[in-house]
Design a protein around this motif. Structure first.
Motif, mmCIF file in Angstrom:
data_model
loop_
_atom_site.group_PDB
_atom_site.id
_atom_site.type_symbol
_atom_site.label_atom_id
_atom_site.label_comp_id
_atom_site.label_asym_id
_atom_site.label_seq_id
_atom_site.Cartn_x
_atom_site.Cartn_y
_atom_site.Cartn_z
ATOM 1 N N ALA A 239 0.829 -1.203 0.000
ATOM 2 C CA ALA A 239 0.000 0.000 0.000
ATOM 3 C C ALA A 239 0.863 1.253 0.000
ATOM 4 N N GLU A 240 1.996 1.199 0.705
ATOM 5 C CA GLU A 240 2.890 2.352 0.783
ATOM 6 C C GLU A 240 3.502 2.659 -0.579
ATOM 7 N N PHE A 241 3.810 1.612 -1.322
ATOM 8 C CA PHE A 241 4.444 1.797 -2.626
ATOM 9 C C PHE A 241 3.437 2.165 -3.725
ATOM 10 N N PHE A 242 2.347 1.432 -3.802
ATOM 11 C CA PHE A 242 1.460 1.528 -4.966
ATOM 12 C C PHE A 242 0.132 2.218 -4.691
ATOM 13 N N GLY A 243 -0.151 2.572 -3.439
ATOM 14 C CA GLY A 243 -1.393 3.260 -3.131
ATOM 15 C C GLY A 243 -2.546 2.306 -2.871
ATOM 16 N N GLY A 275 17.472 -3.801 0.481
ATOM 17 C CA GLY A 275 17.767 -5.201 0.781
ATOM 18 C C GLY A 275 16.824 -5.810 1.790
ATOM 19 N N ASP A 276 16.051 -4.978 2.512
ATOM 20 C CA ASP A 276 15.098 -5.479 3.505
ATOM 21 C C ASP A 276 13.717 -5.730 2.905
ATOM 22 N N MET A 277 13.568 -5.600 1.604
ATOM 23 C CA MET A 277 12.268 -5.754 0.958
ATOM 24 C C MET A 277 11.904 -7.236 0.845
ATOM 25 N N PRO A 278 10.677 -7.628 1.253
ATOM 26 C CA PRO A 278 10.271 -9.040 1.150
ATOM 27 C C PRO A 278 10.149 -9.477 -0.306
ATOM 28 N N LEU A 279 10.319 -10.768 -0.555
ATOM 29 C CA LEU A 279 10.336 -11.307 -1.915
ATOM 30 C C LEU A 279 9.065 -11.025 -2.710
ATOM 31 N N PRO A 280 7.859 -11.178 -2.138
ATOM 32 C CA PRO A 280 6.656 -10.905 -2.937
ATOM 33 C C PRO A 280 6.609 -9.472 -3.481
ATOM 34 N N LEU A 281 7.045 -8.523 -2.671
ATOM 35 C CA LEU A 281 7.029 -7.137 -3.132
ATOM 36 C C LEU A 281 8.129 -6.883 -4.156
ATOM 37 N N GLN A 282 9.230 -7.641 -4.071
ATOM 38 C CA GLN A 282 10.303 -7.489 -5.053
ATOM 39 C C GLN A 282 9.793 -7.752 -6.465
ATOM 40 N N ALA A 283 8.934 -8.767 -6.594
ATOM 41 C CA ALA A 283 8.396 -9.100 -7.915
ATOM 42 C C ALA A 283 7.528 -7.961 -8.441
ATOM 43 N N LEU A 285 7.708 -4.779 -7.549
ATOM 44 C CA LEU A 285 8.565 -3.635 -7.831
ATOM 45 C C LEU A 285 9.258 -3.805 -9.181
ATOM 46 N N LEU A 286 9.716 -5.010 -9.461
ATOM 47 C CA LEU A 286 10.378 -5.279 -10.737
ATOM 48 C C LEU A 286 9.442 -4.978 -11.904
ATOM 49 N N ARG A 287 8.179 -5.383 -11.801
ATOM 50 C CA ARG A 287 7.219 -5.124 -12.871
ATOM 51 C C ARG A 287 7.000 -3.623 -13.041
ATOM 52 N N ALA A 288 6.903 -2.908 -11.917
ATOM 53 C CA ALA A 288 6.691 -1.458 -11.997
ATOM 54 C C ALA A 288 7.862 -0.774 -12.694
ATOM 55 N N LEU A 289 9.074 -1.254 -12.439
ATOM 56 C CA LEU A 289 10.254 -0.643 -13.051
ATOM 57 C C LEU A 289 10.349 -1.002 -14.533
ATOM 58 N N SER A 328 17.590 -11.908 -8.359
ATOM 59 C CA SER A 328 18.710 -11.480 -9.203
ATOM 60 C C SER A 328 18.236 -10.528 -10.295
ATOM 61 N N ASP A 329 17.011 -10.749 -10.849
ATOM 62 C CA ASP A 329 16.534 -9.871 -11.915
ATOM 63 C C ASP A 329 16.263 -8.456 -11.406
ATOM 64 N N LEU A 330 15.797 -8.327 -10.170
ATOM 65 C CA LEU A 330 15.613 -6.989 -9.589
ATOM 66 C C LEU A 330 16.960 -6.331 -9.316
ATOM 67 N N TYR A 331 17.920 -7.126 -8.860
ATOM 68 C CA TYR A 331 19.267 -6.595 -8.598
ATOM 69 C C TYR A 331 19.866 -6.005 -9.872
ATOM 70 N N TYR A 332 19.761 -6.731 -10.982
ATOM 71 C CA TYR A 332 20.341 -6.234 -12.234
ATOM 72 C C TYR A 332 19.569 -5.021 -12.754
ATOM 73 N N ARG A 333 18.285 -4.956 -12.415
ATOM 74 C CA ARG A 333 17.488 -3.793 -12.823
ATOM 75 C C ARG A 333 17.893 -2.550 -12.044
ATOM 76 N N LEU A 334 18.192 -2.728 -10.760
ATOM 77 C CA LEU A 334 18.552 -1.588 -9.912
ATOM 78 C C LEU A 334 20.014 -1.182 -10.073
ATOM 79 N N ASN A 335 20.875 -2.156 -10.318
ATOM 80 C CA ASN A 335 22.314 -1.912 -10.317
ATOM 81 C C ASN A 335 22.834 -1.627 -11.721
ATOM 82 N N VAL A 336 22.325 -0.547 -12.338
ATOM 83 C CA VAL A 336 22.850 -0.114 -13.637
ATOM 84 C C VAL A 336 24.107 0.724 -13.427
ATOM 85 N N LEU A 337 24.043 1.633 -12.463
ATOM 86 C CA LEU A 337 25.228 2.397 -12.076
ATOM 87 C C LEU A 337 25.412 2.229 -10.578
#
Length: 482
Positions: A239-243, A275-283, A285-289, A328-337
């Motif tokens: 709810a905090e992230f997506f409303g 790094g403290d984000m739970p796995l379900p929300l990671q998925a 977040l990845l879609r949103a990005l 790992s897919d979220l990590y590579y999405r976030l770690n561009v620079l």
């Protein structure tokens, strides 16, 4: 007749740099004036019409800490001197006769002049450092600093009322090689629309750097929204992230509640402790990005969002990927620079300037002026600083509170409040092989020069005074060391 001549002279001077006068300062005139300007200045440099360095004298090269001048010839001037305004002079054809330029914690008074060929085309520009020691200009500089402080205070006050930034890149204090590399990468990040991952221990200044990147990016006028993932319960994170849509669950508000993505739309979203984000929300977040769209909780409507993400963590994400607790897919999405921020114990050379900046903040608005002696800074250097800059601020605040010297902190004042744990181990005295005297003296001299430069925050003139030698002798010794 005299009045007419005087008026005519004044008229000529006003026309010298106007756009209508296509001749301006020619190369011949610059070359005629150059020896006089160079002799009276602390450094000189020239660039071509593409703002690439064509020449720099040795005194300016040493002043900037560049070593051999020939190494920078041909490079874009902004690559060597990030704060320079030479490209502006080349593009506009207008001089900047008096300017204060900051470089590696130094404040240099410079003048910059364009020059033209015989057909009136701009072919380059020259600059001279009029002062590298601002002591003669103390009243002017004091006023400049007061205005700068007032501007920073106004920005911070506005940021508290709106979703803006309080910090700029100048608030990430440090002139050590490690700190300069962090700033270099931050400037690179600011100029590009890519995700950034800040890695560093707690208290190293990750949020300061995130705000600084936003404040000089193309999104600077848009919102900066920060969220500490570790501070929000897992069941509230989505709810905090997506409303939340109206009536999404029992007790939910009948109005739409915007999430952080909606609030940051068009601007920057800072995810602290990602790094403290739970796995379900990671998925999710990845879609949103990836898709640039979100779905509020309890809604079937997809919303488009345009958000630049800066993430930060004090955890080892690669180890978390290995044990399956971070995607790992979220990590590579976030770690561009990636921007690693070194801990304070790895950049103790910055302790002096950090103390000066922190004491200024602590004493702001108080009837107190905080200062620290060289012995006090050395005392701070004996500690490992597991809490980094945040802990350093706490130690300085406690030392000021308990001090009895009217805001002057010496070694005794520091040791009274410095934690007893975390001290640097003292090496045992083991027999050392005898070395030639010349080598021992050369190493001692190099160390003395380094300490003087640290104590003077890179100001060569002040460092020479501390060492009891002339500035020219210091330049010669620096040339031998480089």
């Amino acid at each position: 007749m005299n009045d007419i001549q005087a008026g005519g002279g004044a008229g000529y001077m006003t026309q010298l740099f106007t756009e209508n006068n296509k001749s301006g300062l020619t190369r011949d005139l610059i070359e005629a004036l150059f020896p006089m300007f160079e002799a009276a200045s602390a450094g000189a440099i020239a660039v071509d019409k593409d703002s690439r360095i064509t020449w720099i004298n040795s005194s300016y090269s040493h002043l900037l800490g560049l070593g051999d001048p020939s190494r920078v010839v041909g490079k874009p001037v902004r690559q060597v001197i990030p704060q320079t305004r030479m490209p502006e002079v080349v593009e506009s054809g207008k001089p900047l006769l008096l300017d204060i330029m900051e470089h590696n914690q130094q404040q240099l008074v410079v003048t910059r002049l364009p020059f033209y060929d015989e057909e009136g085309r701009i072919v380059g520009a020259v600059a001279f450092v009029l002062y590298d020691d601002l002591q003669p200009l103390t009243p002017l500089v004091a006023k400049y600093r007061r205005l700068h402080q007032d501007l920073a205070a106004a920005r911070k006050a506005l940021a508290k009322k709106a979703r803006g930034t309080r910090y700029s890149l100048g608030d990430f204090v440090g002139a050590s090689p490690a700190a300069l590399e962090v700033k270099r990468r931050a400037r690179l990040a600011a100029g590009r629309e890519m995700p950034v991952l800040l890695l560093g221990e707690t208290g190293t200044g990750k949020e300061v750097l995130a705000q600084a990147i936003h404040s000089v990016s193309t999104r600077a006028e848009k919102p900066f929204v920060g969220v500490n993932v570790a501070a929000i319960p897992d069941n509230l994170l989505e709810a905090e992230f997506f409303g939340v849509a109206p009536g999404a669950y029992t007790g939910a508000d009948r109005r739409t509640r915007e999430g952080k993505f909606q609030l940051a739309n068009g601007g920057t979203l800072f995810l602290d402790e990602v790094g403290d984000m739970p796995l379900p929300l990671q998925a999710k977040l990845l879609r949103a990005l990836q898709e640039g769209e979100i779905e509020p909780l309890g809604s079937n409507k997809v919303e488009q969002v345009d958000v630049r993400v800066i993430a930060a963590t004090s955890r080892n994400l690669e180890a978390m990927i290995a044990d399956g607790s971070f995607r790992s897919d979220l990590y590579y999405r976030l770690n561009v620079l990636e921007i690693p921020i070194p801990p304070l114990r790895d950049r103790l050379a910055d302790l002096g300037v950090l103390c000066e900046a922190l004491l200024g903040e602590i004493c702001e608005g108080l009837e107190l002026r905080g200062e620290i002696t060289d012995a006090g800074v050395s005392a701070l250097g004996s500690y490992d600083w597991p809490g980094n800059i945040r802990e350093l601020r706490n130690v300085l605040e406690r030392a000021l509170t308990m001090g009895e010297e009217g805001g002057l902190l010496d070694a005794d004042a520091v040791f009274k409040v410095l934690p007893r744990t975390g001290k640097r181990p003292v090496s045992s005295l083991t027999p050392q092989p005898v070395r030639p005297l010349a080598r021992t003296l050369a190493e001692a001299e190099a160390q003395a020069i380094e300490e003087a430069l640290v104590a003077s925050r890179g100001n060569r003139t002040r460092a020479a005074k501390l060492l009891g030698i002339s500035r020219s002798v210091l330049y010669e010794k620096l040339a031998k060391l480089s």
